[in-house]
Write an enzyme that holds these catalytic residues in place. Structure first.
Site, PDB file in Angstrom:
ATOM      1  N   THR A   1      -4.787  13.226   5.824  1.00  0.00           N
ATOM      2  CA  THR A   1      -3.352  13.331   6.253  1.00  0.00           C
ATOM      3  C   THR A   1      -3.378  14.770   7.033  1.00  0.00           C
ATOM      4  OG1 THR A   1      -2.761  12.178   4.211  1.00  0.00           O
ATOM      5  CG2 THR A   1      -0.946  13.241   5.434  1.00  0.00           C
TER       6      THR A   1
ATOM      7  N   ASN B   1      -2.821  19.070  -1.070  1.00  0.00           N
ATOM      8  CA  ASN B   1      -3.838  18.373   0.097  1.00  0.00           C
ATOM      9  C   ASN B   1      -3.322  18.431   1.446  1.00  0.00           C
ATOM     10  OD1 ASN B   1      -4.191  15.469   1.015  1.00  0.00           O
ATOM     11  ND2 ASN B   1      -6.049  15.950   0.035  1.00  0.00           N
TER      12      ASN B   1
ATOM     13  N   LYS C   1       0.627  -1.084  -0.015  1.00  0.00           N
ATOM     14  CA  LYS C   1      -0.181   0.119   0.101  1.00  0.00           C
ATOM     15  C   LYS C   1       0.973   1.023  -0.106  1.00  0.00           C
ATOM     16  CE  LYS C   1      -4.101   1.990   0.820  1.00  0.00           C
ATOM     17  NZ  LYS C   1      -3.834   2.524  -0.713  1.00  0.00           N
TER      18      LYS C   1
ATOM     19  N   LYS D   1       5.048   1.542  -3.369  1.00  0.00           N
ATOM     20  CA  LYS D   1       5.044   3.326  -3.719  1.00  0.00           C
ATOM     21  C   LYS D   1       5.081   3.303  -5.247  1.00  0.00           C
ATOM     22  CE  LYS D   1       4.619   7.378  -2.364  1.00  0.00           C
ATOM     23  NZ  LYS D   1       3.851   8.182  -1.338  1.00  0.00           N
TER      24      LYS D   1
ATOM     25  N   LYS E   1       5.682   3.251   8.147  1.00  0.00           N
ATOM     26  CA  LYS E   1       4.612   4.045   8.492  1.00  0.00           C
ATOM     27  C   LYS E   1       3.432   3.300   8.499  1.00  0.00           C
ATOM     28  CE  LYS E   1       4.250   7.540   5.804  1.00  0.00           C
ATOM     29  NZ  LYS E   1       3.976   8.526   4.501  1.00  0.00           N
TER      30      LYS E   1
ATOM     31  N   SER F   1      -6.897   5.501   4.041  1.00  0.00           N
ATOM     32  CA  SER F   1      -6.760   4.572   2.969  1.00  0.00           C
ATOM     33  C   SER F   1      -7.194   3.262   3.308  1.00  0.00           C
ATOM     34  CB  SER F   1      -5.533   4.625   2.230  1.00  0.00           C
ATOM     35  OG  SER F   1      -5.578   5.702   1.744  1.00  0.00           O
TER      36      SER F   1
ATOM     37  N   GLN G   1       7.360   3.779   3.826  1.00  0.00           N
ATOM     38  CA  GLN G   1       6.040   3.268   3.788  1.00  0.00           C
ATOM     39  C   GLN G   1       5.839   1.824   4.740  1.00  0.00           C
ATOM     40  OE1 GLN G   1       3.783   5.411   1.547  1.00  0.00           O
ATOM     41  NE2 GLN G   1       2.232   4.692   2.987  1.00  0.00           N
TER      42      GLN G   1
ATOM     43  N   GLY H   1      -3.280   8.228  -3.798  1.00  0.00           N
ATOM     44  CA  GLY H   1      -2.826   9.321  -4.291  1.00  0.00           C
ATOM     45  C   GLY H   1      -1.536   9.821  -3.565  1.00  0.00           C
ATOM     46  N   ASP H   2      -0.687  10.915  -4.069  1.00  0.00           N
ATOM     47  CA  ASP H   2       0.544  11.392  -3.444  1.00  0.00           C
ATOM     48  C   ASP H   2       0.575  12.881  -4.220  1.00  0.00           C
ATOM     49  OD1 ASP H   2       2.648  10.982  -1.548  1.00  0.00           O
ATOM     50  OD2 ASP H   2       3.781  11.459  -3.535  1.00  0.00           O
TER      51      ASP H   2
END
Ligand code: NDP
Length: 444
Positions: free
Chosen positions: A209, A240, A90, A126, A114, A376, A111, A165-166
């Site tokens: 976030t 964002n 993810k 990613k 996290k 997410s 990630q 998204g990023d």
């Protein structure tokens, strides 16, 4: 030589052309030293760190698309599936001209920890492309997204790898990618998160976030006998994360006086007007000069400068390596009490050390911006259940997750005699769960 130093040397030799990846690995492994040393023999025999720093697999592919002039354009797409010891891969998709293998690899590596910290069953991945959505028409963005997904779709799935998204990938891009995946596969599955509300998205994902960053910052302040009320906050970025961090900080009674984009920054002594910022960035997709033009009293400056403004709390929310050693010195000189990272790796290693050594409470991105990926994962749960939760339900789960993360990282730091070192606490707390799962699953 210690096991950590040995592995670091090997990683450096093997990945010399990927500075961001090396920076991320160094930051993590150095701070894991106490936890590794306690089990050094076992971890060395199992080659645990070698396995942890070597991705399960990575894809790099051509993305051809046709622009509005009929000209064929070619971009490079990436997906890295780093570690799925605790759940399906993810992690977001970054669309920015700077994207390359090293950047995607550093993001995928971070990630892992996290995602583990959220307490939810998600592994680390990613992806992205060196495509710049800025200045492209909607049709061009759609053409790119469809071509990108035509290839990426071969490697992902709702139980395999679930991108999100990023930077540069918002609701529009996710929509086009989801449509293409559905067309190719013929299945309606929760293969992406950050989807629109009408087709499986989660309420509060857009805000998650930024809101999560403020929930953990508030808990940090509370545990040091302080509150957000009346605090002056500086924030970088105008995307964002920055927008919803600003909104939540203001709801908590703080005053946010800055924002920035890749060309300049705003100082607004009255406090950032979030509605105006959303109009400029989310609707018009314009530069911050438009914000200054519409807001008497706000100053626009070219280049960088957010960290020179006097503040109680600093929240970097733009991109990697945007808070440097001189910025850290300025923040300390101005009496800043806390720095919490909304972006991924925005603070350089020397700047982080300087802040910590000078008594600034510092929470790194792996913990502080985990609210996005946590929500997410809540979107994935809703998709699996075929149900939608209310905004309040998702928001209250998010808040609880962020409070838990704070206490987990605080406890982990204390366990190793490093009270207040939240960077070490986050890395150790994230690592322990992944390490245990990897060892339990054998040599794979
Ligand atoms: P957006 O694309 O929405 O916004 C990014 C912001 O940062 C924009 O204001 C952009 O300016 C600025 N920016 C981007 N690149 C640079 C650069 N090289 N130099 C200076 N400014 C730059 O992205 P997000 O807000 O989603 O992401 C921001 C950060 O947060 C990233 O590090 C991302 O990885 C991280 N993150 C995001 C999550 C999410 O849920 N969105 C989750 C966890 C982390 P401009 O408009 O000029 O491009």
């Amino acid at each position: 030589m210690s096991y950590v130093d040995e592995v670091l040397e090997r990683v450096k030799a093997k990945n010399a052309s990927e500075p961001e990846f090396l920076q991320a690995v160094e930051e993590v492994l150095e701070s894991l030293k106490p936890a590794i040393e306690a089990n050094e023999e076992k971890y060395r025999k199992e080659a645990l760190l070698e396995r942890l720093t070597e991705p399960d697999r990575q894809f790099k592919f051509r993305v051809p698309w046709v622009d509005d002039n009929g000209q064929v354009q070619v971009n490079t797409g990436y997906r890295i599936q780093f570690n799925n010891a605790i759940g399906p891969y993810k992690g977001g998709l970054r669309l920015h001209p700077s994207v390359n293998t090293g950047i995607i690899k550093f993001l995928g590596f971070e990630q892992i920890f996290k995602n583990s910290l959220t307490g939810l069953p998600i592994g680390g991945g990613k992806g992205g492309a060196d495509f710049d959505p800025k200045g492209k028409s909607d049709r061009e963005v759609m053409a790119f997204c469809q071509s990108f997904m035509t290839e990426l779709g071969k490697y992902i799935g709702s139980d395999v790898d679930v991108p999100a998204g990023d930077i540069g990938t918002g609701a529009r891009e996710i929509g086009y990618m989801f449509g293409q995946y559905k067309k190719i596969k013929g299945t309606y599955e929760g293969v992406l998160t950050g989807k629109g509300l009408s087709y499986g998205g989660s309420l509060a994902r857009t805000e998650a976030t930024g809101y999560g960053l403020l929930y953990i910052t508030e808990e940090l302040m509370k545990c040091h006998g302080e509150s957000m009320e009346g605090k002056t906050v500086v924030i970088s970025g105008a995307g964002n994360v920055a927008i919803y961090a600003t909104q939540k900080a203001q709801q908590m009674g703080a005053k946010v006086v800055t924002c920035s984009d890749s060309t300049g920054w705003i100082y607004d002594p009255e406090g950032i007007d979030v509605a105006l910022l959303k109009e400029v960035k989310e609707v018009k997709r314009a530069r911050l000069t438009e914000y200054a033009a519409a807001r008497p009293g706000a100053e626009y400056h070219e280049g960088r400068g957010v960290w020179s403004v006097k503040c109680d709390i600093a929240l970097p929310c733009a991109t990697q390596n945007e808070l440097l050693i001189d910025d850290a010195k300025q923040l300390v000189a101005n009496g800043c009490k806390a720095v919490c990272e909304g972006a991924n790796m925005p603070t350089t290693i020397d700047a982080t050390k300087y802040l910590q050594e000078n008594g600034v409470w510092f929470i790194g991105g792996k913990a502080a911006n985990a609210g996005g990926v946590a929500t997410s994962a809540l979107e994935m749960s809703q998709n699996s259940e075929r149900l939608s939760w209310t905004f309040e339900e998702v928001d209250s789960k998010l808040k609880q997750i962020m409070i838990n993360i704070y206490h987990n990282i605080d406890d982990a730091a204390k366990r190793y005699g490093e009270e207040g070192n939240y960077v070490m606490g986050a890395n150790i707390a994230g690592f322990e769960k992944v390490a245990e799962a990897m060892l339990a699953q054998g040599v794979v």
